[in-house]
Design a protein around this motif. Structure first.
Motif, short mmCIF file in Angstrom:
data_model
loop_
_atom_site.label_atom_id
_atom_site.label_comp_id
_atom_site.label_asym_id
_atom_site.label_seq_id
_atom_site.Cartn_x
_atom_site.Cartn_y
_atom_site.Cartn_z
N ALA A 347 8.41 -6.19 8.62
CA ALA A 347 7.02 -5.56 8.70
C ALA A 347 6.40 -5.77 10.26
O ALA A 347 7.03 -6.24 11.00
CB ALA A 347 6.24 -6.62 7.93
N GLY A 348 5.58 -4.85 10.65
CA GLY A 348 4.82 -4.90 11.80
C GLY A 348 3.81 -5.85 11.91
O GLY A 348 3.36 -6.76 11.13
N PRO A 349 3.15 -5.88 13.07
CA PRO A 349 1.94 -6.79 13.46
C PRO A 349 0.93 -6.75 12.72
O PRO A 349 -0.06 -8.04 12.63
CB PRO A 349 1.84 -6.89 14.93
N ASP A 350 0.77 -5.51 11.91
CA ASP A 350 -0.60 -5.15 11.15
C ASP A 350 -0.37 -5.69 9.40
O ASP A 350 -1.21 -5.54 8.75
CB ASP A 350 -0.96 -4.04 11.34
N ALA A 351 0.82 -6.09 9.31
CA ALA A 351 1.17 -6.55 7.92
C ALA A 351 0.32 -7.40 7.29
O ALA A 351 -0.43 -8.53 8.37
CB ALA A 351 2.51 -6.94 7.62
N PHE A 361 1.85 -0.89 6.73
CA PHE A 361 1.27 0.40 6.65
C PHE A 361 1.95 1.45 7.61
O PHE A 361 2.53 0.99 8.54
CB PHE A 361 -0.29 0.09 7.25
N ASP A 362 2.00 2.58 7.17
CA ASP A 362 2.53 3.76 7.80
C ASP A 362 1.83 4.98 7.89
O ASP A 362 0.37 4.81 7.44
CB ASP A 362 4.16 4.17 7.50
N ASP A 363 2.21 6.15 8.37
CA ASP A 363 1.10 7.22 8.22
C ASP A 363 0.80 7.67 6.96
O ASP A 363 -0.40 8.32 6.90
CB ASP A 363 2.14 8.47 9.07
N GLU A 364 1.71 7.54 6.03
CA GLU A 364 1.34 7.94 4.56
C GLU A 364 0.32 6.92 3.85
O GLU A 364 -0.51 7.45 2.94
CB GLU A 364 2.42 8.40 3.84
N GLY A 365 0.34 5.67 4.09
CA GLY A 365 -0.26 4.64 3.50
C GLY A 365 0.13 3.22 3.52
O GLY A 365 1.07 3.18 4.51
N GLU A 446 -4.52 0.51 -4.11
CA GLU A 446 -4.79 0.50 -2.76
C GLU A 446 -4.77 -0.70 -2.14
O GLU A 446 -4.78 -1.70 -2.86
CB GLU A 446 -6.35 1.21 -2.61
N VAL A 447 -4.42 -0.69 -0.65
CA VAL A 447 -4.34 -1.85 -0.04
C VAL A 447 -5.18 -1.82 1.34
O VAL A 447 -4.78 -0.67 2.13
CB VAL A 447 -2.94 -2.42 0.35
N GLU A 448 -6.15 -2.64 1.57
CA GLU A 448 -7.13 -2.33 2.79
C GLU A 448 -7.52 -0.97 2.88
O GLU A 448 -7.49 -0.17 3.84
CB GLU A 448 -6.25 -2.69 4.05
#
Length: 685
Positions: A347-351, A361-365, A446-448
């Motif tokens: 996971a990235g720092p924005d998880a 999150f990625d470019d698609e959702g 949906e998430v965020e």
């Protein structure tokens, strides 16, 4: 504190004081105090290489006479003539004069407390009681002694050390340094049942074999100044006796190879993490400057963290026992690609965490990175609480006071069980599955504010009994096993399912595979019954990975190889329900040629009465119609099938067969004269 003791009780002494004393007063045991084990020798006809360097005791008198006597003896040896036996023996072993002089100089430095001894310290003459003189075993090596056996149990019993023993390993034997610790030095039979508060490796030791301390229940291990090679030291907190609650390291400040920070062990100036001090919390932050994580860096036998934060410098992670955790690793970190390849949940720092699940999150959702953690079973929670209670009673002297009416450890365990039962079972588990709200995992759409479009690799290795995947999800990546899941709902919109997903072998069938699914990887839905919504066929999935019929990126959009499946049915390959597989295949003959259908009918007839009973219990009108068209229900079995359908109150199927029979009878008897009614005629409506 006994200055010459190898093992002593240190309940009232600080660990730092023990280490400081051991460094300043390295122990020198006499040759008579240890058991010298000879190294293996070549037999006649064998040639070994390289050969061991020769060894001769440097002093003829007592080893405790002092460094001056040892130095004099060394000087007398060095002053020998060319015909001296020592010199002749050295030449016979292939040792040059320079190598011999270096060996003598090295021994002299150790004997007088030079570079091998602690700076400013004095070599203490160790004393071992007569009954313990074979408890220390050493082997003569080229550059000193190797410690190959240390009977910690006997020493602890003699010192009455209990679970707070301090162990100071010998530094010298007759003035010759102990430079190596062998892998078998602390065998389980030597250390079982002894709790060690601190174990001090002397400054003379230069190498420690891998897993030398694996069986030692040591809370602190101190690494001396001269250690240059410290083999991989695995730690299993639950695999030693007594069980460890923590493990930490300390390192001499003068050691050039290793260092310790907050109980953790590092090498290469802190760039390589060799061991992370345990136990661990729910979240662990790896050092920002750590570039490598060794294979034995994380202790076993304790609860692993659920989240691991690491820095952008991380390049390699050899340890694998935390792969189920969520690793918050920057994408620019060199280790990111390797971790992703082996299936670590990244996971990235924005998880974000939502209801026990982690989303990135990625470019698609949004992407599901990790589902809810597997709950602790009832038996494990009970055992942990009972063990804690028993330990508390034992430390309070419960065994000694049992005769006076105080509770024994057994009574304490029973009391802990009573308290646990009285607390109720909210959040507890039954057969490894949570009871209560966590029985259902309904993933959000949906998430965020962003749609959930993907379930990541190994996001759901375990899942609750019921899992609902929303219609926003397009891809389920590989290795989402969903162990413990019984009810699975996949929504239309799903396009691809990665390999080895949904193989709990507990799925209630048939599981509907949406018509939108175009790709299913091998190993999915093991031992499950699936209905392909696109064609309406029901298939039974084998557990044999070599017989997988699922297709990835099917050209016609049907992700199943029916030709291979039909061949499996013809050969009678083991399936969870072979009879049901035959019935379902004949009920929906999608891409079923006449030859194969005839073969399957013969296989179904070979089942006899159980096949007819199965049709009566579970069959519907569509199945009965297909079996009639396939030729399974004919004049020979018509009466028996009708009777079984009547017994199961399947009036719809009975009505269909009677109407079919009436039509056939009318067509056959058109224009013919009536006659006596047959048994079949009596069933006519």
């Amino acid at each position: 504190m006994n200055e010459n003791a190898l093992v002593f009780r240190c309940a009232d002494i600080s660990v730092e004081d023990v280490i400081e004393h051991a460094i300043k007063n390295p122990l020198n045991l006499g040759a008579s105090d240890v058991d010298v084990v000879e190294a293996a020798r070549a037999q006649e006809g064998e040639v070994w290489s390289p050969q061991l360097l020769p060894y001769r005791p440097w002093t003829e008198g007592d080893a405790g006479e002092g460094a001056a006597g040892a130095a004099d003896d060394l000087a007398s040896v060095r002053g020998g003539t060319d015909g001296d036996l020592f010199v002749v023996g050295a030449l016979g072993m292939g040792i040059t004069d320079e190598e011999r002089e270096e060996l003598l100089a090295q021994a002299a430095r150790f004997a007088v407390g030079g570079e091998g001894a602690a700076a400013g310290g004095a070599v203490g003459a160790g004393r071992i009681d007569a009954g313990l003189r074979d408890a220390v075993k050493v082997r003569q090596d080229a550059d000193g002694y190797a410690l190959v056996g240390f009977d910690l149990r006997r020493f602890a019993e003699a010192a009455d050390a209990g679970e707070d023993a301090a162990v100071v390993l010998p530094a010298f034997v007759d003035g010759v340094p102990v430079v190596r610790i062998a892998a078998e030095a602390f065998s389980r039979r030597f250390v079982q049942g002894v709790g060690v508060r601190v174990l001090v490796i002397p400054d003379t030791v230069r190498s420690v074999a891998a897993n030398a301390f694996l069986a030692v229940s040591a809370r602190r291990i101190h690494v001396g100044r001269s250690v240059e090679l410290l083999g991989e030291q695995r730690c299993d907190l639950a695999g030693v006796s007594p069980r460890l609650a923590r493990r930490e390291y300390s390192v001499d400040a003068r050691n050039k190879r290793y260092l310790a920070r907050d109980g953790s062990l590092y090498a290469d100036g802190g760039r390589e993490l060799l061991f992370l001090a345990s136990p661990y919390g729910e979240r662990v932050v790896l050092p920002a400057d750590a570039e490598r994580v060794a294979a034995a860096a994380f202790a076993e036998g304790c609860e692993p963290p659920s989240v691991v934060d690491c820095g952008g410098a991380l390049a390699r992670v050899e340890a694998r026992n935390w792969d189920d955790a969520v690793w918050r690793c920057p994408e620019e970190a060199p280790a990111h690609r390797a971790l992703a390849k082996r299936g670590v949940r990244l996971a990235g720092p924005d998880a974000v965490e939502l209801d026990g699940c982690w989303y990135d999150f990625d470019d698609e959702g949004a992407v599901l990175v990790a589902g809810p953690p597997q709950p602790v079973s009832v038996s494990r929670r009970f055992a942990e609480q009972a063990a804690v209670r028993a330990v508390a009673v034992r430390k309070a002297g419960g065994d000694a006071d049992a005769a006076d009416g105080a509770p024994s450890p057994f009574a304490a365990a029973a009391e802990a069980a009573t308290e646990f039962a009285a607390a109720g079972y909210a959040g507890s588990t039954v057969e490894g599955v949570s009871v209560g709200e966590s029985e259902v995992l309904a993933l959000p759409r949906e998430v965020e504010g962003r749609p959930l479009v993907r379930i990541g690799v190994r996001a759901l290795p375990w899942a609750p009994p019921s899992v609902i995947v929303p219609d926003t999800v397009r891809v389920i990546e590989r290795d989402n096993a969903c162990r413990a899941t019984k009810r699975l709902v996949l929504s239309e919109g799903l396009e691809a399912i990665g390999a080895h997903c949904f193989w709990s072998r507990k799925l209630d069938g048939p599981v509907v595979v949406p018509a939108s699914v175009r790709s299913v990887g091998e190993g999915c839905f093991e031992y499950a019954v699936c209905r392909l919504a696109r064609v309406g066929a029901v298939v039974h999935v084998s557990a044999n990975q070599l017989s997988s019929c699922w297709l990835a990126d099917a050209a016609d959009g049907v992700p199943f190889d029916f030709a291979r499946y039909d061949e499996m049915l013809r050969q009678g390959e083991s399936l969870p329900d072979g009879l049901g597989a035959l019935l379902h295949r004949l009920a929906v003959p999608y891409r079923l040629d006449e030859e194969t259908r005839a073969a399957l009918v013969r296989a179904l007839r070979s089942q006899g009465r159980p096949a007819l009973e199965r049709v009566a219990r579970e069959g519907d009108v569509a199945m009965v119609r297909a079996l009639v068209e396939a030729g399974f229900i004919d004049d020979e079995v018509f009466e028996r099938q009708i009777e079984l359908l009547r017994a199961c109150n399947r009036t719809d199927c009975v009505a269909y067969l009677m109407e079919l029979h009436r039509e056939q009878r009318e067509a056959a008897n058109a224009g013919a004269a009536g006659g006596a009614k047959s048994l079949r005629d009596r069933f006519a409506l």
